[in-house]
Scaffold this motif. Sequence first.
Motif, PDB file in Angstrom:
ATOM      1  N   THR A   2      -8.232  66.273  28.920  1.00 16.11           N
ATOM      2  CA  THR A   2      -7.467  67.144  29.803  1.00 16.11           C
ATOM      3  C   THR A   2      -8.420  68.051  30.564  1.00 16.11           C
ATOM      4  O   THR A   2      -9.605  68.139  30.271  1.00 16.11           O
ATOM      5  N   ILE A  44       4.409  68.612  37.230  1.00 12.39           N
ATOM      6  CA  ILE A  44       3.514  67.539  37.658  1.00 12.39           C
ATOM      7  C   ILE A  44       2.270  67.516  36.785  1.00 12.39           C
ATOM      8  O   ILE A  44       1.819  66.449  36.342  1.00 12.39           O
ATOM      9  N   GLN A  45       1.704  68.682  36.518  1.00 14.78           N
ATOM     10  CA  GLN A  45       0.495  68.792  35.694  1.00 14.78           C
ATOM     11  C   GLN A  45       0.736  68.240  34.293  1.00 14.78           C
ATOM     12  O   GLN A  45      -0.052  67.443  33.790  1.00 14.78           O
ATOM     13  N   SER A  47       3.129  66.190  33.287  1.00 13.75           N
ATOM     14  CA  SER A  47       3.433  64.761  33.351  1.00 13.75           C
ATOM     15  C   SER A  47       2.168  63.922  33.496  1.00 13.75           C
ATOM     16  O   SER A  47       2.007  62.903  32.812  1.00 13.75           O
ATOM     17  N   LEU A  48       1.276  64.344  34.378  1.00 14.83           N
ATOM     18  CA  LEU A  48       0.028  63.594  34.555  1.00 14.83           C
ATOM     19  C   LEU A  48      -0.821  63.591  33.292  1.00 14.83           C
ATOM     20  O   LEU A  48      -1.398  62.564  32.925  1.00 14.83           O
ATOM     21  N   THR A  49      -0.870  64.715  32.606  1.00 18.58           N
ATOM     22  CA  THR A  49      -1.647  64.800  31.374  1.00 18.58           C
ATOM     23  C   THR A  49      -1.055  63.919  30.286  1.00 18.58           C
ATOM     24  O   THR A  49      -1.785  63.234  29.562  1.00 18.58           O
ATOM     25  N   LEU A  52      -1.725  60.186  31.210  1.00 16.79           N
ATOM     26  CA  LEU A  52      -3.127  59.853  30.967  1.00 16.79           C
ATOM     27  C   LEU A  52      -3.419  59.752  29.473  1.00 16.79           C
ATOM     28  O   LEU A  52      -4.089  58.812  29.019  1.00 16.79           O
TER      29      LEU A  52
END
Length: 75
Positions: A2, A44-45, A47-49, A52
């Motif tokens: 992260t 968004i942050q 969800s992306l983390t 990934l």
Amino acid sequence: MTFNAYALVGNIISLDGENFEMMRSFPIKFTHYLKIKFWLATGIQISLTIILSLAIAFFIRLKIELILPLLSGII
């Protein structure tokens, strides 16, 4: 895996610096606009983390017993 928890959020909010006068002319309150923008960027942050982390966990074939603590740590 992260990065800084608010890196994306800070960048998205700071993009309004050049258009500050236009943002102030919106028919909604500026504080309400910033709250909406903050929570959208935070979603968004996160969800992306999560995406990934799950991709890497499945790639290295991490057991489900370890995936659950990984996700709870991210959230």
